[in-house]
Design an enzyme around this catalytic site. Structure first.
Site, PDB file in Angstrom:
ATOM      1  N   ASP A 143      12.177  20.703  44.940  1.00 13.77           N
ATOM      2  CA  ASP A 143      12.293  19.513  45.261  1.00 13.77           C
ATOM      3  C   ASP A 143      13.886  19.131  45.689  1.00 13.77           C
ATOM      4  O   ASP A 143      14.002  18.056  46.108  1.00 13.77           O
ATOM      5  CB  ASP A 143      11.714  18.478  44.359  1.00 13.77           C
ATOM      6  CG  ASP A 143      12.411  18.672  42.964  1.00 13.77           C
ATOM      7  OD1 ASP A 143      12.914  19.731  42.744  1.00 13.77           O
ATOM      8  OD2 ASP A 143      12.463  17.677  42.005  1.00 13.77           O
ATOM      9  N   GLU A 226      19.181  26.172  31.054  1.00 17.72           N
ATOM     10  CA  GLU A 226      20.499  26.904  31.702  1.00 17.72           C
ATOM     11  C   GLU A 226      21.402  27.296  30.615  1.00 17.72           C
ATOM     12  O   GLU A 226      21.976  28.406  30.790  1.00 17.72           O
ATOM     13  CB  GLU A 226      21.122  25.419  32.626  1.00 17.72           C
ATOM     14  CG  GLU A 226      20.150  25.013  33.765  1.00 17.72           C
ATOM     15  CD  GLU A 226      19.604  23.654  33.251  1.00 17.72           C
ATOM     16  OE1 GLU A 226      19.623  23.506  31.991  1.00 17.72           O
ATOM     17  OE2 GLU A 226      18.938  22.972  34.116  1.00 17.72           O
TER      18      GLU A 226
HETATM   19  C1  UGA Z   1      15.742  18.901  36.098  1.00 20.25           C
HETATM   20  C2  UGA Z   1      16.375  20.176  36.523  1.00 20.25           C
HETATM   21  O1  UGA Z   1      17.027  20.204  37.789  1.00 20.25           O
HETATM   22  C3  UGA Z   1      15.677  21.587  36.613  1.00 20.25           C
HETATM   23  O2  UGA Z   1      16.231  22.575  36.787  1.00 20.25           O
HETATM   24  C4  UGA Z   1      14.916  21.478  34.955  1.00 20.25           C
HETATM   25  O3  UGA Z   1      13.971  22.807  35.140  1.00 20.25           O
HETATM   26  C5  UGA Z   1      14.070  20.354  34.772  1.00 20.25           C
HETATM   27  O4  UGA Z   1      15.023  19.300  34.835  1.00 20.25           O
HETATM   28  C6  UGA Z   1      13.724  20.313  33.378  1.00 20.25           C
HETATM   29  O5  UGA Z   1      14.007  21.297  32.541  1.00 20.25           O
HETATM   30  O6  UGA Z   1      12.963  19.528  32.855  1.00 20.25           O
HETATM   31  P1  UGA Z   1      13.547  17.850  37.285  1.00 20.25           P
HETATM   32  O7  UGA Z   1      13.954  17.203  38.738  1.00 20.25           O
HETATM   33  O8  UGA Z   1      13.676  16.818  36.320  1.00 20.25           O
HETATM   34  O9  UGA Z   1      14.800  19.040  36.994  1.00 20.25           O
HETATM   35  O10 UGA Z   1      12.368  18.462  37.144  1.00 20.25           O
HETATM   36  P2  UGA Z   1      11.382  18.995  38.236  1.00 20.25           P
HETATM   37  O11 UGA Z   1      11.587  19.033  39.700  1.00 20.25           O
HETATM   38  O12 UGA Z   1       9.757  18.025  37.946  1.00 20.25           O
HETATM   39  O13 UGA Z   1      10.887  20.593  37.921  1.00 20.25           O
HETATM   40  C7  UGA Z   1      11.761  21.446  37.842  1.00 20.25           C
HETATM   41  C8  UGA Z   1      10.970  22.864  38.706  1.00 20.25           C
HETATM   42  O14 UGA Z   1       9.790  23.042  37.700  1.00 20.25           O
HETATM   43  C9  UGA Z   1      10.446  22.425  39.836  1.00 20.25           C
HETATM   44  O15 UGA Z   1      10.807  23.349  40.967  1.00 20.25           O
HETATM   45  C10 UGA Z   1       8.916  22.206  39.596  1.00 20.25           C
HETATM   46  O16 UGA Z   1       8.274  22.380  40.672  1.00 20.25           O
HETATM   47  C11 UGA Z   1       8.522  23.080  38.398  1.00 20.25           C
HETATM   48  N1  UGA Z   1       7.622  22.588  37.547  1.00 20.25           N
HETATM   49  C12 UGA Z   1       7.661  21.091  37.197  1.00 20.25           C
HETATM   50  C13 UGA Z   1       6.388  23.249  37.305  1.00 20.25           C
HETATM   51  O17 UGA Z   1       6.484  24.489  37.613  1.00 20.25           O
HETATM   52  N2  UGA Z   1       5.419  22.712  36.184  1.00 20.25           N
HETATM   53  C14 UGA Z   1       5.595  21.773  35.970  1.00 20.25           C
HETATM   54  O18 UGA Z   1       4.655  21.159  35.048  1.00 20.25           O
HETATM   55  C15 UGA Z   1       6.427  20.707  36.319  1.00 20.25           C
HETATM   56 MN    MN Z   2      13.476  18.318  40.400  1.00 17.37          MN
END
Ligand code: UGA
Ligand code: MN
Length: 317
Positions: A143, A226
């Site tokens: 995203d 990270e």
């Molecule tokens: C923030 C950070 O930018 C991420 O790099 C970090 O992994 C995340 O917080 C975290 O540790 O919670 P954020 O925008 O809050 O990111 O989280 P998402 O974009 O919803 O998820 C991070 C990545 O994991 C995305 O590529 C998403 O597609 C993936 N994801 C999310 C999954 O594979 N499974 C899930 O249940 C949720």
């Molecule tokens: Mn994100």
């Protein structure tokens, strides 16, 4: 074998499909062959099924289409291999590997959940299994928004490069503080004891460097992924290579897409045959996890002409 006594990373790997062939003829006005000498960027994208998944990956693919010498590791948080995803990834002509990397059940209900961790661990495992010691690793969520200049900046990473990420938390930015060309500290509104308070999208790692650390790991610890990953590769602050004009430019943005539940649309199944487009349209929306139809549930679909809704049978029977 007890996983704590062996490699900390001990994922089983499920490759759904992959292609090592770059079918793109031109990138940024130059033929494919002009880039043959560049190190490969391994771009790791965690993703998960929700209605925004296909649109996000489409938009990201359209960025990556411009990037030469890239291998896209798409790791899906899903127990099975999504065949729709295979089709989508194949269509772009970008070399890719599609992994099925579901989050372990015990973490699903924890709040916050370790988002994207199983996915990145699977990608790290794939890199290890292929003994890759050439190229650059980058964790690029599905995203975020990536400036094409980011790729030329990270491609020359010797050990670990870092750069600011826009739209992070309270300061709308997170990244290194640089003096005289050296990283001396970090600006990020959430420190929480982290030695490396950076976003996942704020660094890149050289694979030859990473291979020196067989215990490379990304633990299931929300908020600390990270930091613990960078600790597992023995990073020292004076080794960090600041990118983006000494961290004065923002080349990646932590954009977030508003998420909504996939709706059920009430539409009689008997009308979803070849008489109109709607059957095929909703079958594909269902496959993408965007919307589904039901005879009995959900708000009745409005189908109108000249500003007036009419019975479905009027147009569809
Ligand atoms: C923030 C950070 O930018 C991420 O790099 C970090 O992994 C995340 O917080 C975290 O540790 O919670 P954020 O925008 O809050 O990111 O989280 P998402 O974009 O919803 O998820 C991070 C990545 O994991 C995305 O590529 C998403 O597609 C993936 N994801 C999310 C999954 O594979 N499974 C899930 O249940 C949720
Ligand atoms: Mn994100």
């Amino acid at each position: 074998m007890d996983s704590s006594s062996s490699h900390a990373l001990n994922e089983s790997l499920h490759i759904c499909s992959e292609s090592h062939e770059d079918r793109r003829l031109y990138m940024q006005d130059k033929p494919h062959s002009a880039y043959a000498q560049l190190p490969v960027i391994y771009f790791v994208t965690p993703t998960y099924p929700r209605r925004e998944q296909i649109p996000e990956l489409t938009r990201l693919a359209h960025t990556l289409l411009h990037v030469p010498r890239i291998h896209w590791l798409v790791a899906n948080d899903y127990e099975r291999c999504d065949t729709y995803m295979d089709m989508l990834l194949n269509r772009f002509g970008i070399p890719f590997t599609h992994l099925s990397s579901p989050m372990p059940h015990k973490f699903r209900s924890t709040k916050p959940a370790p988002r994207g961790v199983a996915n990145r661990r699977a990608a790290l495992q794939w890199i290890r299994q292929h003994n890759l010691t050439n190229g650059v690793l980058y964790f690029g969520d599905d995203d975020n928004t990536y400036d094409l200049r980011l790729f030329s900046e990270i491609r020359q990473t010797q050990r670990v490069s870092m750069f600011p990420v826009g739209l992070i938390a309270d300061y709308a930015v997170s990244g290194p503080v640089v003096r005289d060309g050296k990283v001396v500290a970090f600006l990020d509104s959430w420190v929480a004891g982290r030695r490396w308070p950076v976003d996942m999208a704020g660094f890149a790692v050289n694979l030859a460097y990473m291979s020196l650390y067989p215990n490379v790991n990304m633990p299931y610890k929300p908020g600390y992924e990270e930091d613990l990953f960078l600790r597992s590769i023995g990073l020292h602050i004076d080794q960090i290579e600041p990118r983006g004009m000494n961290c004065t430019e923002v080349l990646v943005w932590h954009t977030q897409t508003k998420s909504k539940k996939a709706p059920i649309v009430r539409l009689e199944k008997k009308f979803l045959d070849g008489r109109s487009n709607l059957g095929a349209l909703f079958r594909s929306l269902k496959e993408m996890g965007v919307a589904s139809v039901s005879d009995t549930e959900g708000p009745l679909a409005t189908i109108s002409k000249n500003g007036k809704g009419k019975a479905h049978s009027y147009f569809l029977s």
